[in-house]
Design a protein around this motif. Structure first.
Motif, PDB file in Angstrom:
ATOM      1  N   GLY B 281       9.482  93.851  38.198  1.00 42.30           N
ATOM      2  CA  GLY B 281      10.488  93.998  37.153  1.00 42.30           C
ATOM      3  C   GLY B 281      11.219  92.684  36.950  1.00 42.30           C
ATOM      4  N   ILE B 282      11.846  92.526  35.762  1.00 40.53           N
ATOM      5  CA  ILE B 282      12.527  91.259  35.506  1.00 40.53           C
ATOM      6  C   ILE B 282      14.025  91.472  35.264  1.00 40.53           C
ATOM      7  CG2 ILE B 282      10.502  89.996  34.662  1.00 40.53           C
ATOM      8  CD1 ILE B 282      11.493  90.645  31.813  1.00 40.53           C
ATOM      9  N   ASP B 283      14.476  92.732  35.375  1.00 45.45           N
ATOM     10  CA  ASP B 283      15.885  93.014  35.093  1.00 45.45           C
ATOM     11  C   ASP B 283      16.824  92.220  35.990  1.00 45.45           C
ATOM     12  OD1 ASP B 283      14.899  94.718  33.289  1.00 45.45           O
ATOM     13  OD2 ASP B 283      15.348  96.576  34.395  1.00 45.45           O
ATOM     14  N   LYS B 284      16.454  92.130  37.277  1.00 41.50           N
ATOM     15  CA  LYS B 284      17.344  91.412  38.202  1.00 41.50           C
ATOM     16  C   LYS B 284      16.923  89.961  38.396  1.00 41.50           C
ATOM     17  CE  LYS B 284      18.383  95.694  40.609  1.00 41.50           C
ATOM     18  NZ  LYS B 284      17.749  96.568  41.597  1.00 41.50           N
ATOM     19  N   ARG B 285      16.048  89.496  37.504  1.00 40.73           N
ATOM     20  CA  ARG B 285      15.578  88.111  37.615  1.00 40.73           C
ATOM     21  C   ARG B 285      16.037  87.337  36.379  1.00 40.73           C
ATOM     22  NH1 ARG B 285      11.526  87.349  41.676  1.00 40.73           N
ATOM     23  NH2 ARG B 285      10.928  89.319  42.657  1.00 40.73           N
ATOM     24  N   ASP B 286      17.300  86.893  36.415  1.00 37.92           N
ATOM     25  CA  ASP B 286      17.882  86.230  35.253  1.00 37.92           C
ATOM     26  C   ASP B 286      17.456  84.774  35.121  1.00 37.92           C
ATOM     27  OD1 ASP B 286      19.156  88.459  34.315  1.00 37.92           O
ATOM     28  OD2 ASP B 286      20.942  88.140  35.576  1.00 37.92           O
ATOM     29  N   THR B 287      17.201  84.151  36.260  1.00 37.90           N
ATOM     30  CA  THR B 287      16.819  82.741  36.209  1.00 37.90           C
ATOM     31  C   THR B 287      15.382  82.623  35.710  1.00 37.90           C
ATOM     32  OG1 THR B 287      18.252  82.368  38.116  1.00 37.90           O
ATOM     33  CG2 THR B 287      16.694  80.614  37.564  1.00 37.90           C
ATOM     34  N   LEU B 288      15.152  81.703  34.768  1.00 38.50           N
ATOM     35  CA  LEU B 288      13.796  81.517  34.254  1.00 38.50           C
ATOM     36  C   LEU B 288      12.928  80.823  35.297  1.00 38.50           C
ATOM     37  CD1 LEU B 288      11.812  81.552  31.759  1.00 38.50           C
ATOM     38  CD2 LEU B 288      12.537  79.181  31.365  1.00 38.50           C
ATOM     39  N   LEU B 289      13.448  79.701  35.844  1.00 41.91           N
ATOM     40  CA  LEU B 289      12.643  78.883  36.753  1.00 41.91           C
ATOM     41  C   LEU B 289      13.516  78.389  37.894  1.00 41.91           C
ATOM     42  CD1 LEU B 289       9.917  77.392  37.292  1.00 41.91           C
ATOM     43  CD2 LEU B 289      10.822  75.512  35.889  1.00 41.91           C
ATOM     44  N   PHE B 290      12.986  78.509  39.100  1.00 38.98           N
ATOM     45  CA  PHE B 290      13.756  78.122  40.285  1.00 38.98           C
ATOM     46  C   PHE B 290      12.994  77.081  41.092  1.00 38.98           C
ATOM     47  CE2 PHE B 290      14.770  78.590  44.796  1.00 38.98           C
ATOM     48  CZ  PHE B 290      16.162  78.513  44.784  1.00 38.98           C
ATOM     49  N   PHE B 291      13.735  76.096  41.577  1.00 40.71           N
ATOM     50  CA  PHE B 291      13.157  75.171  42.549  1.00 40.71           C
ATOM     51  C   PHE B 291      14.247  74.690  43.484  1.00 40.71           C
ATOM     52  CE2 PHE B 291      12.500  70.934  44.197  1.00 40.71           C
ATOM     53  CZ  PHE B 291      11.263  71.052  44.807  1.00 40.71           C
ATOM     54  N   MET B 292      13.949  74.688  44.759  1.00 42.66           N
ATOM     55  CA  MET B 292      14.869  74.100  45.713  1.00 42.66           C
ATOM     56  C   MET B 292      14.033  73.377  46.739  1.00 42.66           C
ATOM     57  SD  MET B 292      17.876  76.012  47.746  1.00 42.66           S
ATOM     58  CE  MET B 292      18.472  75.315  49.260  1.00 42.66           C
ATOM     59  N   GLY B 293      14.385  72.136  46.985  1.00 43.93           N
ATOM     60  CA  GLY B 293      13.603  71.369  47.954  1.00 43.93           C
ATOM     61  C   GLY B 293      13.936  69.911  47.874  1.00 43.93           C
ATOM     62  N   TYR B 399       8.431  70.585  27.589  1.00 47.36           N
ATOM     63  CA  TYR B 399       7.115  71.239  27.586  1.00 47.36           C
ATOM     64  C   TYR B 399       7.064  72.447  28.522  1.00 47.36           C
ATOM     65  CZ  TYR B 399       2.045  71.836  27.977  1.00 47.36           C
ATOM     66  OH  TYR B 399       0.783  72.359  27.980  1.00 47.36           O
ATOM     67  N   LEU B 400       7.486  72.240  29.773  1.00 47.26           N
ATOM     68  CA  LEU B 400       7.360  73.278  30.788  1.00 47.26           C
ATOM     69  C   LEU B 400       8.164  74.530  30.407  1.00 47.26           C
ATOM     70  CD1 LEU B 400       5.858  73.514  33.431  1.00 47.26           C
ATOM     71  CD2 LEU B 400       7.835  72.555  34.612  1.00 47.26           C
ATOM     72  N   VAL B 401       9.443  74.352  30.047  1.00 47.43           N
ATOM     73  CA  VAL B 401      10.277  75.517  29.717  1.00 47.43           C
ATOM     74  C   VAL B 401       9.780  76.225  28.454  1.00 47.43           C
ATOM     75  CG1 VAL B 401      12.412  74.983  30.941  1.00 47.43           C
ATOM     76  CG2 VAL B 401      11.984  73.947  28.702  1.00 47.43           C
ATOM     77  N   SER B 402       9.245  75.448  27.502  1.00 50.73           N
ATOM     78  CA  SER B 402       8.765  76.106  26.277  1.00 50.73           C
ATOM     79  C   SER B 402       7.555  77.002  26.603  1.00 50.73           C
ATOM     80  CB  SER B 402       8.417  75.077  25.202  1.00 50.73           C
ATOM     81  OG  SER B 402       7.161  74.497  25.467  1.00 50.73           O
ATOM     82  N   ARG B 405       9.005  80.124  28.453  1.00 43.99           N
ATOM     83  CA  ARG B 405       9.749  81.025  27.558  1.00 43.99           C
ATOM     84  C   ARG B 405       8.795  81.800  26.652  1.00 43.99           C
ATOM     85  NH1 ARG B 405      14.195  76.612  26.884  1.00 43.99           N
ATOM     86  NH2 ARG B 405      15.486  77.188  28.674  1.00 43.99           N
ATOM     87  N   GLY B 406       7.608  81.247  26.441  1.00 41.02           N
ATOM     88  CA  GLY B 406       6.620  81.920  25.594  1.00 41.02           C
ATOM     89  C   GLY B 406       5.881  83.049  26.304  1.00 41.02           C
ATOM     90  N   ILE B 407       6.075  83.177  27.597  1.00 43.91           N
ATOM     91  CA  ILE B 407       5.380  84.226  28.340  1.00 43.91           C
ATOM     92  C   ILE B 407       6.173  85.529  28.237  1.00 43.91           C
ATOM     93  CG2 ILE B 407       4.556  84.934  30.639  1.00 43.91           C
ATOM     94  CD1 ILE B 407       4.100  81.947  31.241  1.00 43.91           C
ATOM     95  N   THR B 408       5.538  86.571  27.692  1.00 43.12           N
ATOM     96  CA  THR B 408       6.239  87.836  27.422  1.00 43.12           C
ATOM     97  C   THR B 408       6.597  88.562  28.715  1.00 43.12           C
ATOM     98  OG1 THR B 408       4.186  89.110  27.396  1.00 43.12           O
ATOM     99  CG2 THR B 408       4.896  88.134  25.305  1.00 43.12           C
ATOM    100  N   PRO B 409       7.644  89.422  28.651  1.00 38.05           N
ATOM    101  CA  PRO B 409       7.998  90.237  29.832  1.00 38.05           C
ATOM    102  C   PRO B 409       6.804  91.037  30.351  1.00 38.05           C
ATOM    103  CG  PRO B 409       9.707  90.417  28.174  1.00 38.05           C
ATOM    104  CD  PRO B 409       8.605  89.626  27.546  1.00 38.05           C
ATOM    105  N   ASP B 410       5.974  91.570  29.457  1.00 39.45           N
ATOM    106  CA  ASP B 410       4.799  92.333  29.899  1.00 39.45           C
ATOM    107  C   ASP B 410       3.841  91.474  30.710  1.00 39.45           C
ATOM    108  OD1 ASP B 410       5.646  94.654  28.873  1.00 39.45           O
ATOM    109  OD2 ASP B 410       4.260  94.715  27.152  1.00 39.45           O
ATOM    110  N   ARG B 411       3.658  90.244  30.249  1.00 31.97           N
ATOM    111  CA  ARG B 411       2.755  89.334  30.966  1.00 31.97           C
ATOM    112  C   ARG B 411       3.338  89.013  32.347  1.00 31.97           C
ATOM    113  NH1 ARG B 411      -0.618  87.961  33.210  1.00 31.97           N
ATOM    114  NH2 ARG B 411      -1.993  86.143  33.187  1.00 31.97           N
ATOM    115  N   ILE B 412       4.652  88.847  32.420  1.00 30.51           N
ATOM    116  CA  ILE B 412       5.291  88.577  33.723  1.00 30.51           C
ATOM    117  C   ILE B 412       5.068  89.760  34.663  1.00 30.51           C
ATOM    118  CG2 ILE B 412       7.488  88.138  34.910  1.00 30.51           C
ATOM    119  CD1 ILE B 412       8.421  86.651  32.402  1.00 30.51           C
ATOM    120  N   LEU B 413       5.200  90.972  34.117  1.00 28.40           N
ATOM    121  CA  LEU B 413       4.946  92.167  34.940  1.00 28.40           C
ATOM    122  C   LEU B 413       3.508  92.183  35.454  1.00 28.40           C
ATOM    123  CD1 LEU B 413       6.866  95.070  33.163  1.00 28.40           C
ATOM    124  CD2 LEU B 413       7.324  94.029  35.389  1.00 28.40           C
TER     125      LEU B 413
END
Lengths: 479, 479
Positions: B281-293, B399-402, B405-413
């Motif tokens: 699910g993506i309801d509790k995943r508000d951040t689009l992209l995460f990186f820490m390192g 480029y990367l964020v575009s 952002r083009g990936i639909t919620p269904d595709r993420i699921l």
């Protein structure tokens, strides 16, 4: 069609004890069912079986493939749990799709081969189109094997599937070796133009046909299996099919990027002389070393010629020039069945049919061919069945015979016993012979094929990128 | 020792239904045995079982190994005849011998690691020597797995044998990755000399020890399995152990003749953050992209730095610098569990632990690392669980964020569902998780190992001789 006939003979023979046992079991069974108590027993027995099936569903799957789900209750998980206790494990049988190639690539080749030899056969009567005997018959045996009904294929390491979407591998049954010899060697103008068959045209047509198949496109041919057992088979289009698993006799005419032990499978020649059916022993084998064949070859010819010179003066050595013919095959059978050792020098390429003739003759092969590749070498340790002699010393006068004379009768018996053990791997006719072992070898390529297919789809790099295994510890590969 | 503890927890959980079923079965059984008729039933049942065992002996063997003979009545032949009907086939389970290495290569390394951190542990009390958590723990999990009693190893693709003469493969349980980090990075003179541990000395000592073993000599190490999952592990002696099956994270620091997809196995890092146990699910995943390192790396550093620059201005992207610590692991867990995508740029070498953290977080990996190698790629199609972006366009602003952002919620699921399917392959703790899959991968190397060992023994050629499989169709290998 010798193959299906022999298969039935052998198959029936193999199953006899089963029938005997089954009939005894049925008698026992019918005696018992007369008593009412046995009905109850039977019921309980099947309840236990049913419970066992239920029980299995609680196990988690140990299946090696990630996305397959076993629907049959007696599934992979339960089977592997049982079998692991006995030191066995289960793997899903590899699924092979047999391409329904246009006739020109299969029976059409047989037809043209007959035509070119003056036979008037009906192209549409498949039963009249007999695949002719020659030394590169793997293509025929593999095709016939897959074409048989499933019930006759029990014990095969691969399962034929009729839906290509289910397949792990795709078998391309082009008769590439027969195609090469459709036109007999004869003086020009003596009638060969009648056949109107050109091998190279058929090779090109095959590639055009393959390139139109979606399963070929999907993997660039990586999960396709193509027989090219004659070292010259497929030579015109080899660069366009080199991604496929090639079934070859050796790599003599292939570059390292076209064929390799990692990607391809070395298959045996179909032996051309009769199998020795007697027992091990040297009493009836008076000749020390036997060789019969062409003295002059395109490559490696000098070595053969030198071997002839140094060996033909030895008393207990028979070494003679002979070409392929029914007559010389009979003489070779006779010679190989009555000799202790059979010489195997390199032919035009490092391999030759003679090695397999020697094996089925229980005549210990003496291999003088430094870069020979041998079939099924993961399964067969050839040092147990053959004597390897390096070429350089082998052509020194006296060296070869002195080595062979030093081998004790007991050691020869050891070699013969091992030959007897592994002989079935070289019998295309046997039910669990060459054909099954080739499928087993092909199956072992599957993990690497799947890896390469998955990996290639997500790679961006355009440069050459090779994964290798090397024999020499100090080797450094330059790409 | 987290492993045995977790194993027990997980194991019990996994077996629960079995116990429930068994107890029900026992109740049924004891009810039934009260009646005399059931005794008879039982007897007949076991007679049938015995007859079945007899029956099996009439079948011929379909065993893939030529010289093995199955002695147990429920042998490979009968099992395969049954299983082939269900599209499965049996293979003998691969037999692994666990070397009883001198203590200095196993628990000795743990001891020195503790000492160097000021712990006073008793070297002889093995239970006090806890293998410390870090990202290259494959060596610990594989060793612990083989060291367990057979009864706890049911379902494993490999069987441990106590007689080396029976073994197909030899496992060398040197803790090579832990050895590398025994001495903590600290200013000179601050006490590290107390540990008196030198990784390179231990590597050298291991090779000396191996060279004295007859099984190593027999195959030049080809049938030996060595874990070197830290890209720097074993670096001093790698040329002397390169014949072995190496378990590595990538080939970043290995030459093509030292490591390859054909010879070796890519293993996952041991993920360092908590597994996400919630649903897709993506309801509790508000951040689009995460990186820490780490923003700066030895190699590939420029790309990371550029990615930081172009991404840190985006609103729904969290990209921050952070080093390894319990604190930052907690922050990374939190971030990965609440983001749709997790960035995976190349580290010092093409691979990094972060990818596996993302997978167990169900955070779709965005892989910007052109020459990364991925574990178990024959089994896992990574395009189903990750987004691959070529490095060159990925460092173009926007480029990367575009793309993301083009990936639909269904595709993420869809991605998340696939991630859930394959997650177990990255859990070293799970009963049928990473450990079993590594053994499966190692087992698949066996045919080629056997072939190379047999072939090398009969070869005369002294030149380098490599067998390869290549990704690029036009590649020509120069040896």
């Amino acid at each position: 069609m010798r193959y299906p006939k022999n298969m039935n003979e052998e198959g029936t023979k193999g199953k006899k004890p089963k029938h005997t046992f089954l009939s005894r079991f049925q008698t026992l069974f019918s005696n018992m069912t007369r008593k009412p108590v046995f009905k109850r027993t039977l019921a309980i027995f099947f309840v236990i079986l049913a419970l066992y099936a239920l029980f299995n569903t609680f196990f988690q799957s140990y299946d090696s493939s990630a996305f397959d789900s076993a629907t049959f209750p007696f599934n992979a998980a339960s089977a592997s749990s049982i079998l692991l206790a006995t030191g066995k494990s289960t793997v899903p049988a590899v699924k092979v799709y047999l391409y329904d190639l246009p006739r020109r690539f299969t029976y059409g080749v047989i037809h043209h081969h007959s035509l070119a030899r003056g036979s008037r056969v009906d192209e549409n009567d498949l039963s009249s189109l007999k695949y002719p005997g020659h030394q590169h018959m793997a293509e025929w045996y593999l095709f016939s094997d897959l074409a048989r009904p499933d019930t006759e294929r029990a014990g095969s390491p691969v399962v034929r599937v009729l839906d290509p979407d289910e397949a792990d591998l795709f078998f391309v049954p082009f008769f590439s070796s027969l195609s090469l010899i459709v036109n007999p060697v004869r003086p020009p103008g003596s009638g060969s133009e009648k056949t109107a068959y050109v091998d190279e045209e058929n090779q090109e047509a095959l590639v055009e046909w393959l390139k139109r198949q979606k399963y070929w496109q999907r993997s660039k041919g990586r999960d396709h299996v193509i027989v090219a057992s004659d070292p010259n088979a497929m030579y015109r289009v080899i660069d366009r099919v080199k991604n496929s698993v090639l079934l070859v006799s050796d790599f003599g005419r292939l570059r390292p990027d076209q064929g390799s032990l990692v990607k391809d499978v070395i298959v045996p020649y179909s032996h051309r002389i009769k199998t020795y059916t007697g027992d091990v022993g040297i009493d009836k084998r008076d000749t020390l070393l036997f060789f019969m064949g062409n003295r002059y070859r395109k490559e490696g010819g000098k070595i053969r010629d030198t071997l002839f010179q140094i060996l033909e003066t030895e008393n207990d050595v028979i070494i003679k020039h002979g070409a392929q013919s029914r007559e010389s095959r009979r003489a070779a059978s006779q010679g190989m069945h009555t000799s202790k050792f059979c010489l195997h020098p390199a032919g035009d390429t490092p391999s030759a049919c003679r090695l397999f003739d020697a094996i089925v003759s229980l005549c210990v092969p003496v291999i003088v061919s430094d870069s020979i590749e041998l079939p099924f070498e993961d399964t067969i340790d050839y040092r147990k069945i053959a004597v390897f002699v390096e070429t350089a010393p082998a052509i020194e006068p006296g060296y070869l015979v002195s080595i062979l004379r030093g081998i004790t009768p007991d050691r020869i018996l050891e070699y013969q016993n091992e030959l007897k053990e592994v002989k079935r791997y070289f019998e295309y006719d046997e039910p669990d012979g060459t054909v099954n072992e080739i499928w087993r070898q092909v199956s072992k390529k599957l993990p690497l094929i799947k890896l390469m297919v998955n990996r290639e789809k997500r790679l961006f790099a355009k440069e050459a990128d090779c994964s290798c295994i090397c024999t020499n510890q100090t080797a450094i590969i330059t790409l």
